[in-house]
Design an enzyme around this catalytic site. Structure first.
Site, PDB file in Angstrom:
ATOM      1  N   PHE A 133       0.786  -1.301   0.069  1.00  0.00           N
ATOM      2  CA  PHE A 133       0.004  -0.043  -0.093  1.00  0.00           C
ATOM      3  C   PHE A 133       0.650   1.186  -0.058  1.00  0.00           C
ATOM      4  O   PHE A 133       1.745   1.411   0.986  1.00  0.00           O
ATOM      5  CB  PHE A 133      -0.991  -0.144   1.188  1.00  0.00           C
ATOM      6  CG  PHE A 133      -1.671   1.091   1.326  1.00  0.00           C
ATOM      7  CD1 PHE A 133      -2.787   1.589   0.636  1.00  0.00           C
ATOM      8  CD2 PHE A 133      -1.476   2.087   2.342  1.00  0.00           C
ATOM      9  CE1 PHE A 133      -3.699   2.603   0.570  1.00  0.00           C
ATOM     10  CE2 PHE A 133      -2.294   3.275   2.292  1.00  0.00           C
ATOM     11  CZ  PHE A 133      -3.207   3.584   1.698  1.00  0.00           C
ATOM     12  N   SER A 142       2.772  12.345   7.262  1.00  0.00           N
ATOM     13  CA  SER A 142       1.737  12.699   8.333  1.00  0.00           C
ATOM     14  C   SER A 142       0.655  13.239   7.613  1.00  0.00           C
ATOM     15  O   SER A 142      -0.345  13.163   7.753  1.00  0.00           O
ATOM     16  CB  SER A 142       1.978  13.332   9.532  1.00  0.00           C
ATOM     17  OG  SER A 142       3.031  12.843  10.339  1.00  0.00           O
ATOM     18  N   ILE A 169       7.959   2.589   1.529  1.00  0.00           N
ATOM     19  CA  ILE A 169       6.666   1.537   1.374  1.00  0.00           C
ATOM     20  C   ILE A 169       7.289   0.077   1.728  1.00  0.00           C
ATOM     21  O   ILE A 169       8.265  -0.481   1.120  1.00  0.00           O
ATOM     22  CB  ILE A 169       6.424   1.536  -0.207  1.00  0.00           C
ATOM     23  CG1 ILE A 169       6.096   2.874  -0.856  1.00  0.00           C
ATOM     24  CG2 ILE A 169       5.089   0.374  -0.616  1.00  0.00           C
ATOM     25  CD1 ILE A 169       5.013   3.610   0.000  1.00  0.00           C
ATOM     26  N   ARG A 252      -4.787   0.834  12.703  1.00  0.00           N
ATOM     27  CA  ARG A 252      -4.098   1.181  13.761  1.00  0.00           C
ATOM     28  C   ARG A 252      -4.338   0.623  14.721  1.00  0.00           C
ATOM     29  O   ARG A 252      -3.258   0.430  15.743  1.00  0.00           O
ATOM     30  CB  ARG A 252      -4.610   2.700  14.077  1.00  0.00           C
ATOM     31  CG  ARG A 252      -3.778   3.549  13.220  1.00  0.00           C
ATOM     32  CD  ARG A 252      -4.292   5.200  13.619  1.00  0.00           C
ATOM     33  NE  ARG A 252      -3.711   6.011  12.561  1.00  0.00           N
ATOM     34  CZ  ARG A 252      -4.427   6.909  11.655  1.00  0.00           C
ATOM     35  NH1 ARG A 252      -5.579   7.270  12.225  1.00  0.00           N
ATOM     36  NH2 ARG A 252      -3.837   7.601  10.773  1.00  0.00           N
ATOM     37  N   GLU A 373       1.554   4.597  10.259  1.00  0.00           N
ATOM     38  CA  GLU A 373       0.294   4.411  10.147  1.00  0.00           C
ATOM     39  C   GLU A 373      -0.252   5.579  11.345  1.00  0.00           C
ATOM     40  O   GLU A 373      -1.191   5.315  11.896  1.00  0.00           O
ATOM     41  CB  GLU A 373      -0.315   3.161  10.507  1.00  0.00           C
ATOM     42  CG  GLU A 373      -0.147   2.129   9.223  1.00  0.00           C
ATOM     43  CD  GLU A 373      -0.635   0.832   9.276  1.00  0.00           C
ATOM     44  OE1 GLU A 373      -1.749   0.665  10.025  1.00  0.00           O
ATOM     45  OE2 GLU A 373       0.021   0.032   9.069  1.00  0.00           O
ATOM     46  N   GLY A 374       0.455   6.710  11.463  1.00  0.00           N
ATOM     47  CA  GLY A 374      -0.018   7.780  12.133  1.00  0.00           C
ATOM     48  C   GLY A 374       1.134   7.729  13.378  1.00  0.00           C
ATOM     49  O   GLY A 374       1.105   7.078  14.098  1.00  0.00           O
TER      50      GLY A 374
HETATM   51  C1  LIG Z   1       8.512   0.833   9.189  1.00  0.00           C
HETATM   52  C2  LIG Z   1       7.781   1.777   8.119  1.00  0.00           C
HETATM   53  C3  LIG Z   1       6.834   1.223   7.121  1.00  0.00           C
HETATM   54  C4  LIG Z   1       6.160   2.168   6.526  1.00  0.00           C
HETATM   55  N1  LIG Z   1       5.332   1.598   5.637  1.00  0.00           N
HETATM   56  C5  LIG Z   1       4.673   2.490   4.727  1.00  0.00           C
HETATM   57  C6  LIG Z   1       3.856   1.865   3.754  1.00  0.00           C
HETATM   58  O1  LIG Z   1       3.751   0.382   3.581  1.00  0.00           O
HETATM   59  N2  LIG Z   1       3.137   2.584   2.836  1.00  0.00           N
HETATM   60  C7  LIG Z   1       3.148   4.073   3.003  1.00  0.00           C
HETATM   61  O2  LIG Z   1       2.588   4.466   2.427  1.00  0.00           O
HETATM   62  N3  LIG Z   1       3.861   4.550   4.099  1.00  0.00           N
HETATM   63  C8  LIG Z   1       4.389   3.650   5.082  1.00  0.00           C
HETATM   64  N4  LIG Z   1       5.499   4.297   5.850  1.00  0.00           N
HETATM   65  C9  LIG Z   1       5.606   5.669   5.970  1.00  0.00           C
HETATM   66  C10 LIG Z   1       4.713   6.095   7.194  1.00  0.00           C
HETATM   67  O3  LIG Z   1       3.231   6.116   7.137  1.00  0.00           O
HETATM   68  C11 LIG Z   1       5.405   7.743   7.607  1.00  0.00           C
HETATM   69  O4  LIG Z   1       6.492   7.697   7.762  1.00  0.00           O
HETATM   70  C12 LIG Z   1       4.422   8.456   8.606  1.00  0.00           C
HETATM   71  O5  LIG Z   1       3.088   8.588   8.149  1.00  0.00           O
HETATM   72  C13 LIG Z   1       5.275   9.654   9.113  1.00  0.00           C
HETATM   73  O6  LIG Z   1       5.485  10.446   7.881  1.00  0.00           O
HETATM   74  P1  LIG Z   1       6.837  11.082   7.770  1.00  0.00           P
HETATM   75  O7  LIG Z   1       7.810   9.937   7.855  1.00  0.00           O
HETATM   76  O8  LIG Z   1       6.829  11.586   6.689  1.00  0.00           O
HETATM   77  O9  LIG Z   1       7.141  11.941   9.045  1.00  0.00           O
HETATM   78  P2  LIG Z   1       6.436  13.590   9.077  1.00  0.00           P
HETATM   79  O10 LIG Z   1       5.085  13.624   8.714  1.00  0.00           O
HETATM   80  O11 LIG Z   1       7.535  14.231   8.407  1.00  0.00           O
HETATM   81  O12 LIG Z   1       6.790  13.922  10.498  1.00  0.00           O
HETATM   82  C14 LIG Z   1       7.935  13.982  11.278  1.00  0.00           C
HETATM   83  C15 LIG Z   1       7.899  14.539  12.489  1.00  0.00           C
HETATM   84  O13 LIG Z   1       6.882  15.558  12.634  1.00  0.00           O
HETATM   85  C16 LIG Z   1       5.709  15.283  13.532  1.00  0.00           C
HETATM   86  N5  LIG Z   1       4.538  15.925  13.106  1.00  0.00           N
HETATM   87  C17 LIG Z   1       3.973  15.811  11.832  1.00  0.00           C
HETATM   88  N6  LIG Z   1       2.965  16.489  11.289  1.00  0.00           N
HETATM   89  C18 LIG Z   1       2.480  16.711  12.776  1.00  0.00           C
HETATM   90  C19 LIG Z   1       1.247  17.533  13.500  1.00  0.00           C
HETATM   91  N7  LIG Z   1       0.237  17.929  12.687  1.00  0.00           N
HETATM   92  N8  LIG Z   1       1.480  17.792  14.832  1.00  0.00           N
HETATM   93  C20 LIG Z   1       2.447  17.422  15.658  1.00  0.00           C
HETATM   94  N9  LIG Z   1       3.546  16.762  15.081  1.00  0.00           N
HETATM   95  C21 LIG Z   1       3.615  16.536  13.848  1.00  0.00           C
HETATM   96  C22 LIG Z   1       5.476  13.767  13.563  1.00  0.00           C
HETATM   97  O14 LIG Z   1       5.015  13.272  14.716  1.00  0.00           O
HETATM   98  C23 LIG Z   1       7.115  13.410  13.516  1.00  0.00           C
HETATM   99  O15 LIG Z   1       7.474  13.206  14.849  1.00  0.00           O
HETATM  100  C24 LIG Z   1       6.133   3.348   6.810  1.00  0.00           C
HETATM  101  C25 LIG Z   1       6.930   4.008   7.487  1.00  0.00           C
HETATM  102  C26 LIG Z   1       7.910   3.165   8.247  1.00  0.00           C
HETATM  103  C27 LIG Z   1       8.696   3.880   9.598  1.00  0.00           C
END
Ligand SMILES: Cc1cc2nc3c(=O)[nH]c(=O)nc-3n(C[C@H](O)[C@H](O)[C@H](O)COP(=O)(O)OP(=O)(O)OC[C@H]3O[C@@H](n4cnc5c(N)ncnc54)[C@H](O)[C@@H]3O)c2cc1C
Length: 398
Positions: A133, A142, A169, A252, A373-374
């Site tokens: 996905f 996020s 991914i 979640r 996933e959040g």
């Molecule tokens: C092991 C793993 C597997 C994954 N698998 C998938 C997958 O299969 N498919 C997929 O699509 N994605 C996947 N992801 C991605 C994952 O969904 C994202 O890493 C996650 O949504 C966070 O996004 P980001 O890494 O861009 O961090 P960011 O969104 O850049 O966040 C960085 C920091 O800022 C904080 N932050 C961001 N927005 C806010 C807010 N509004 N208020 C307060 N704090 C905030 C966050 O809490 C975090 O501490 C995976 C990630 C990991 C680690």
């Protein structure tokens, strides 16, 4: 003999669960116990080979049967949670294989056309076809609404051309098909997204492997003018945000269940160690601070188990506010699990950090659950947003 499962029978006995769940927990536990040779084998394989081997094994053993639309329709997140808890307790990669396959199949089950379901789901249920996905991008993690990968419709034949990138991914290097969220532009932000089914063999799709703290199939994807037929659209145009959020809100709770499995394994490992480790003419267990640490872990495990059970039950009964409970369960269970695993490492002393030991593996494996996933921060914001403000109004009036 070291057990590889540890459901809490007192939690399973609660009215959140039905007899079918209690039977499932017993069977899942027994299966995990009887597959220790498989767990050892996959730890010796590279992550891609391990992922493929596990998806096949889970399919062959019937763990993915609910993904087959030819069977009875199932909407049983308590079952998904119990399976994740059992697998996470036994082996991180087994939980990963199960959860990503279910994550990729669920949008098809919920939004797919008859033809799309028939084409992909039987293979996914059998473990012969691997799914992934893809919603995240480096600039859109996020903030799902800011997805930038473009899907431009060709007016001539209704096909779509995808251009852009996806990031982080799971199963990226081994998937046969990706569920991809892309911008089709029906409206601004979340209103302009649609979901697509993209076979990995699509010309122009490239995969870049990423090495993570706990090795697994993990990749960035790039789409260079990937042309997809009109029937690759999953669900209605402009409903991609709904597809993504519906999926993440449901899964979640299952992340919380996996966290519980990891944390229970850490607790059991620590308890066995302190009971056997002689110190000061007795055992470590006889020390009050060690008992306090174990008691704190037990409190956290109980709270996490109850929150996961409640959230899964709310989801299965179709509660309007199930997402609030799945957010609460994920935040608490993953944050608590991180603390429990850390406390287990501490109780083992130097033995806790030996590479390849149970606690060292758990210490690496648990970390990403607070991110994917959040993130915990984003979910806290959502929980605050779901507070019942009428209570505050009543309290002020009183
Ligand atoms: C092991 C793993 C597997 C994954 N698998 C998938 C997958 O299969 N498919 C997929 O699509 N994605 C996947 N992801 C991605 C994952 O969904 C994202 O890493 C996650 O949504 C966070 O996004 P980001 O890494 O861009 O961090 P960011 O969104 O850049 O966040 C960085 C920091 O800022 C904080 N932050 C961001 N927005 C806010 C807010 N509004 N208020 C307060 N704090 C905030 C966050 O809490 C975090 O501490 C995976 C990630 C990991 C680690």
């Amino acid at each position: 003999m070291e057990l590889t499962t540890s459901f809490d029978p007192e939690v399973l006995a609660l009215p959140f669960y039905e007899d079918s769940h209690r039977r499932l927990a017993e069977e899942a536990g027994a299966w995990c116990d009887s597959n220790r040779v498989l767990w050892e084998e996959i730890r010796s394989l590279d992550p891609d080979a391990a992922g493929r081997r596990l998806v096949r094994a889970l399919g062959a053993a019937g763990w993915l049967a609910e993904l087959d639309p030819r069977g009875a329709p199932v909407d049983d997140f308590r079952a998904v949670c119990l399976r994740r808890e059992a697998l996470a307790y036994a082996e991180d990669l087994a939980d990963f294989a199960f959860s990503i396959q279910a994550l990729a199949a669920t949008p098809l089950l919920r939004f797919g056309s008859e033809a799309q379901r028939r084409r992909y789901l039987p293979g996914m249920a059998a473990g012969t076809l691997i799914g992934a996905f893809a919603v995240s991008e480096k600039e859109a993690g996020s903030d799902v609404a800011s997805v930038g990968l473009e899907a431009v419709k060709d007016a001539a034949d209704g096909s779509y051309v995808l251009s852009g990138r996806k990031a982080w991914i799971a199963n990226g290097t081994i998937a046969d098909v990706f569920v991809v969220i892309a911008r089709t532009g029906q409206g601004p932000g979340p209103l302009g997204l649609s979901a697509f089914l993209v076979p990995a063999s699509t010309p122009g799709l490239r995969v870049e492997r990423i090495d993570a703290i706990a090795p697994r199939s993990f990749a960035h994807l790039s789409f260079e003018e990937c042309r997809l037929p009109a029937d690759a659209l999953l669900g209605r145009p402009g409903k991609g945000f709904v597809v993504a959020v519906d999926l993440l809100e449901r899964f979640r709770t299952t992340v919380g269940a996996a966290a519980l499995g990891f944390a229970r394994r850490a607790f059991d490992t620590a308890l066995a160690h302190v009971l056997g480790r002689e110190a000061y003419g007795a055992t470590l267990f006889d020390l009050q601070l060690v008992k306090a640490s174990l008691a704190d872990m037990e409190v956290q495990l109980n709270a996490a188990a109850l929150l996961v059970a409640r959230a899964a039950w709310e989801t299965d009964r179709g509660s309007r506010r199930f997402a609030r409970h799945s957010n609460i369960a994920k935040v608490h269970a993953t944050e608590a699990a991180q603390g429990v695993v850390d406390a287990a490492v501490q109780l083992l002393g130097a033995a806790g950090i030996v590479q390849g030991s149970v606690t060292e593996r758990l210490y690496r494996q648990i970390r990403s659950l607070r991110v994917y996933e959040g993130t915990s921060e984003v979910l806290r914001m959502a929980i605050a947003g779901s507070l019942d403000m009428r209570r505050a109004a009543r309290a002020t009036a009183a």
